[in-house]
Design a protein around this motif. Structure first.
Motif, PDB file in Angstrom:
ATOM      1  N   ASN A  70       0.951  -1.262  -0.186  1.00  0.00           N
ATOM      2  CA  ASN A  70      -0.189   0.045   0.063  1.00  0.00           C
ATOM      3  C   ASN A  70       0.824   1.256  -0.115  1.00  0.00           C
ATOM      4  O   ASN A  70       0.423   2.467  -0.580  1.00  0.00           O
ATOM      5  CB  ASN A  70      -1.019  -0.171   1.121  1.00  0.00           C
ATOM      6  CG  ASN A  70      -2.005  -1.060   1.080  1.00  0.00           C
ATOM      7  OD1 ASN A  70      -2.360  -1.428  -0.100  1.00  0.00           O
ATOM      8  ND2 ASN A  70      -2.727  -1.458   2.141  1.00  0.00           N
ATOM      9  N   ASP A  71       1.902   1.270   0.726  1.00  0.00           N
ATOM     10  CA  ASP A  71       2.619   2.318   0.714  1.00  0.00           C
ATOM     11  C   ASP A  71       3.475   2.708  -0.485  1.00  0.00           C
ATOM     12  O   ASP A  71       3.660   3.751  -1.075  1.00  0.00           O
ATOM     13  CB  ASP A  71       3.967   2.058   1.823  1.00  0.00           C
ATOM     14  CG  ASP A  71       4.736   3.231   2.193  1.00  0.00           C
ATOM     15  OD1 ASP A  71       4.307   4.497   2.106  1.00  0.00           O
ATOM     16  OD2 ASP A  71       5.989   3.179   2.155  1.00  0.00           O
ATOM     17  N   VAL A  72       4.065   1.388  -1.158  1.00  0.00           N
ATOM     18  CA  VAL A  72       4.627   1.631  -2.539  1.00  0.00           C
ATOM     19  C   VAL A  72       3.547   2.272  -3.510  1.00  0.00           C
ATOM     20  O   VAL A  72       3.777   2.982  -4.316  1.00  0.00           O
ATOM     21  CB  VAL A  72       5.247   0.171  -3.031  1.00  0.00           C
ATOM     22  CG1 VAL A  72       5.356   0.572  -4.558  1.00  0.00           C
ATOM     23  CG2 VAL A  72       6.179   0.042  -2.198  1.00  0.00           C
ATOM     24  N   ASP A  73       2.232   1.613  -3.544  1.00  0.00           N
ATOM     25  CA  ASP A  73       1.117   2.097  -4.145  1.00  0.00           C
ATOM     26  C   ASP A  73       0.955   3.596  -4.195  1.00  0.00           C
ATOM     27  O   ASP A  73       0.619   4.330  -5.282  1.00  0.00           O
ATOM     28  CB  ASP A  73      -0.016   1.244  -4.093  1.00  0.00           C
ATOM     29  CG  ASP A  73       0.057  -0.191  -4.601  1.00  0.00           C
ATOM     30  OD1 ASP A  73       0.778  -0.407  -5.345  1.00  0.00           O
ATOM     31  OD2 ASP A  73      -0.899  -0.938  -4.401  1.00  0.00           O
ATOM     32  N   ARG A  74       0.939   4.132  -3.064  1.00  0.00           N
ATOM     33  CA  ARG A  74       0.598   5.563  -2.485  1.00  0.00           C
ATOM     34  C   ARG A  74       1.844   6.404  -3.049  1.00  0.00           C
ATOM     35  O   ARG A  74       1.623   7.516  -3.695  1.00  0.00           O
ATOM     36  CB  ARG A  74       0.723   5.598  -1.316  1.00  0.00           C
ATOM     37  CG  ARG A  74       0.214   7.092  -0.689  1.00  0.00           C
ATOM     38  CD  ARG A  74       0.253   7.170   0.896  1.00  0.00           C
ATOM     39  NE  ARG A  74       1.293   6.748   1.509  1.00  0.00           N
ATOM     40  CZ  ARG A  74       2.746   7.245   1.659  1.00  0.00           C
ATOM     41  NH1 ARG A  74       2.775   8.454   0.893  1.00  0.00           N
ATOM     42  NH2 ARG A  74       3.747   6.886   2.306  1.00  0.00           N
ATOM     43  N   LYS A  75       2.985   5.956  -2.980  1.00  0.00           N
ATOM     44  CA  LYS A  75       4.286   6.765  -3.706  1.00  0.00           C
ATOM     45  C   LYS A  75       4.137   6.673  -5.147  1.00  0.00           C
ATOM     46  O   LYS A  75       4.414   7.780  -5.649  1.00  0.00           O
ATOM     47  CB  LYS A  75       5.453   6.085  -3.023  1.00  0.00           C
ATOM     48  CG  LYS A  75       5.706   6.195  -1.517  1.00  0.00           C
ATOM     49  CD  LYS A  75       6.975   5.626  -1.071  1.00  0.00           C
ATOM     50  CE  LYS A  75       7.170   5.911   0.387  1.00  0.00           C
ATOM     51  NZ  LYS A  75       8.562   5.280   0.890  1.00  0.00           N
ATOM     52  N   ILE A  76       3.799   5.488  -5.554  1.00  0.00           N
ATOM     53  CA  ILE A  76       3.724   5.501  -7.223  1.00  0.00           C
ATOM     54  C   ILE A  76       2.700   6.503  -7.568  1.00  0.00           C
ATOM     55  O   ILE A  76       2.749   7.260  -8.663  1.00  0.00           O
ATOM     56  CB  ILE A  76       3.266   4.182  -7.569  1.00  0.00           C
ATOM     57  CG1 ILE A  76       4.635   3.339  -7.576  1.00  0.00           C
ATOM     58  CG2 ILE A  76       2.872   4.412  -9.004  1.00  0.00           C
ATOM     59  CD1 ILE A  76       4.330   1.791  -7.723  1.00  0.00           C
ATOM     60  N   GLU A  77       1.353   6.762  -6.813  1.00  0.00           N
ATOM     61  CA  GLU A  77       0.505   7.592  -7.314  1.00  0.00           C
ATOM     62  C   GLU A  77       1.004   9.054  -7.193  1.00  0.00           C
ATOM     63  O   GLU A  77       0.396   9.866  -8.027  1.00  0.00           O
ATOM     64  CB  GLU A  77      -0.876   7.352  -6.258  1.00  0.00           C
ATOM     65  CG  GLU A  77      -1.835   6.191  -6.796  1.00  0.00           C
ATOM     66  CD  GLU A  77      -2.860   6.028  -5.938  1.00  0.00           C
ATOM     67  OE1 GLU A  77      -3.364   7.010  -4.939  1.00  0.00           O
ATOM     68  OE2 GLU A  77      -3.213   4.719  -5.638  1.00  0.00           O
ATOM     69  N   GLN A  78       1.635   9.258  -6.051  1.00  0.00           N
ATOM     70  CA  GLN A  78       2.106  10.378  -5.861  1.00  0.00           C
ATOM     71  C   GLN A  78       3.259  11.129  -7.041  1.00  0.00           C
ATOM     72  O   GLN A  78       2.947  11.994  -7.452  1.00  0.00           O
ATOM     73  CB  GLN A  78       2.955  10.835  -4.478  1.00  0.00           C
ATOM     74  CG  GLN A  78       2.047  10.724  -3.419  1.00  0.00           C
ATOM     75  CD  GLN A  78       2.760  10.744  -2.021  1.00  0.00           C
ATOM     76  OE1 GLN A  78       4.171  10.315  -2.090  1.00  0.00           O
ATOM     77  NE2 GLN A  78       2.126  10.988  -0.780  1.00  0.00           N
ATOM     78  N   ASN A  79       3.945  10.026  -7.372  1.00  0.00           N
ATOM     79  CA  ASN A  79       5.053  10.327  -8.341  1.00  0.00           C
ATOM     80  C   ASN A  79       4.173  10.540  -9.826  1.00  0.00           C
ATOM     81  O   ASN A  79       4.591  11.310 -10.713  1.00  0.00           O
ATOM     82  CB  ASN A  79       6.137   9.264  -8.575  1.00  0.00           C
ATOM     83  CG  ASN A  79       7.165   9.070  -7.383  1.00  0.00           C
ATOM     84  OD1 ASN A  79       7.075  10.130  -6.757  1.00  0.00           O
ATOM     85  ND2 ASN A  79       7.588   8.087  -7.220  1.00  0.00           N
ATOM     86  N   ASN A  80       3.179   9.626  -9.768  1.00  0.00           N
ATOM     87  CA  ASN A  80       2.537   9.902 -11.126  1.00  0.00           C
ATOM     88  C   ASN A  80       1.901  11.338 -11.237  1.00  0.00           C
ATOM     89  O   ASN A  80       1.810  12.063 -12.359  1.00  0.00           O
ATOM     90  CB  ASN A  80       1.453   9.012 -11.544  1.00  0.00           C
ATOM     91  CG  ASN A  80       1.923   7.404 -11.756  1.00  0.00           C
ATOM     92  OD1 ASN A  80       3.146   7.399 -12.323  1.00  0.00           O
ATOM     93  ND2 ASN A  80       1.083   6.195 -11.626  1.00  0.00           N
ATOM     94  N   ALA A  81       1.274  11.745 -10.205  1.00  0.00           N
ATOM     95  CA  ALA A  81       0.610  13.061 -10.210  1.00  0.00           C
ATOM     96  C   ALA A  81       1.755  14.080 -10.294  1.00  0.00           C
ATOM     97  O   ALA A  81       1.444  14.880 -11.098  1.00  0.00           O
ATOM     98  CB  ALA A  81      -0.110  13.355  -8.461  1.00  0.00           C
ATOM     99  N   ILE A  82       2.902  14.058  -9.825  1.00  0.00           N
ATOM    100  CA  ILE A  82       3.894  14.996 -10.074  1.00  0.00           C
ATOM    101  C   ILE A  82       4.480  15.112 -11.501  1.00  0.00           C
ATOM    102  O   ILE A  82       4.535  15.984 -12.018  1.00  0.00           O
ATOM    103  CB  ILE A  82       5.169  14.813  -9.147  1.00  0.00           C
ATOM    104  CG1 ILE A  82       4.765  14.882  -7.598  1.00  0.00           C
ATOM    105  CG2 ILE A  82       6.404  15.777  -9.539  1.00  0.00           C
ATOM    106  CD1 ILE A  82       5.850  14.431  -6.554  1.00  0.00           C
ATOM    107  N   LEU A  83       4.577  13.687 -11.906  1.00  0.00           N
ATOM    108  CA  LEU A  83       4.863  13.521 -13.319  1.00  0.00           C
ATOM    109  C   LEU A  83       4.000  14.325 -14.293  1.00  0.00           C
ATOM    110  O   LEU A  83       4.217  15.029 -15.343  1.00  0.00           O
ATOM    111  CB  LEU A  83       5.057  12.173 -13.780  1.00  0.00           C
ATOM    112  CG  LEU A  83       5.341  11.836 -15.370  1.00  0.00           C
ATOM    113  CD1 LEU A  83       6.782  12.657 -15.648  1.00  0.00           C
ATOM    114  CD2 LEU A  83       5.346  10.304 -15.623  1.00  0.00           C
TER     115      LEU A  83
END
Length: 130
Positions: free
Chosen positions: A84-97
């Motif tokens: 879940n933590d990894v998924d959350r970080k991926i979502e954050q990185n995708n939003a920044i990208l």
């Protein structure tokens, strides 16, 4: 070691004993549901630290299996938290990208629009000059 030795002898054709016969030769015959330890003065209770009946050993195995199941469940829960933590970080990185991509596209569009305006002004100026 004795069991291993007798099994190797069987593999070499030096005896034709079954696993049960080898077990009985080394540990002694099962008497009234209790196992005997090999050799004089040795106690199987010292090895297993439980009552050495088949029921006692079975219960020990059940307890070990329960503990393993608990550990597996704890590991699954921990893995779920990490996932879940990894998924959350991926979502954050995708939003920044995505945000950076939009900014870049707007910058490029702005530059193109400015260049087009300059070209139009130049063309208009050339037209007026001639």
């Amino acid at each position: 070691d004795e069991i291993k030795k007798l099994k190797e002898q069987r593999d070499q054709g030096l005896n034709d004993k079954t696993d049960e016969q080898i077990f009985q030769d080394v540990l002694g015959k099962d008497t009234h549901g209790y196992l005997r330890a090999p050799g004089p003065g040795k106690s199987i209770t010292q090895h297993f630290k439980v009552k050495t009946s088949r029921l006692g050993l079975s219960q020990e195995l059940i307890d070990v299996k329960k503990k393993l199941d608990q550990l597996i469940e704890e590991d699954k829960k921990e893995a779920e938290v990490v996932r879940n933590d990894v998924d959350r970080k991926i979502e954050q990185n995708n939003a920044i990208l995505e945000k950076n991509s939009h900014q870049l596209m707007n910058f490029i569009k702005g530059g193109l629009t400015q260049r087009m305006m300059i070209q139009e002004m130049k063309a208009h100026h050339d037209e007026v000059s001639t």
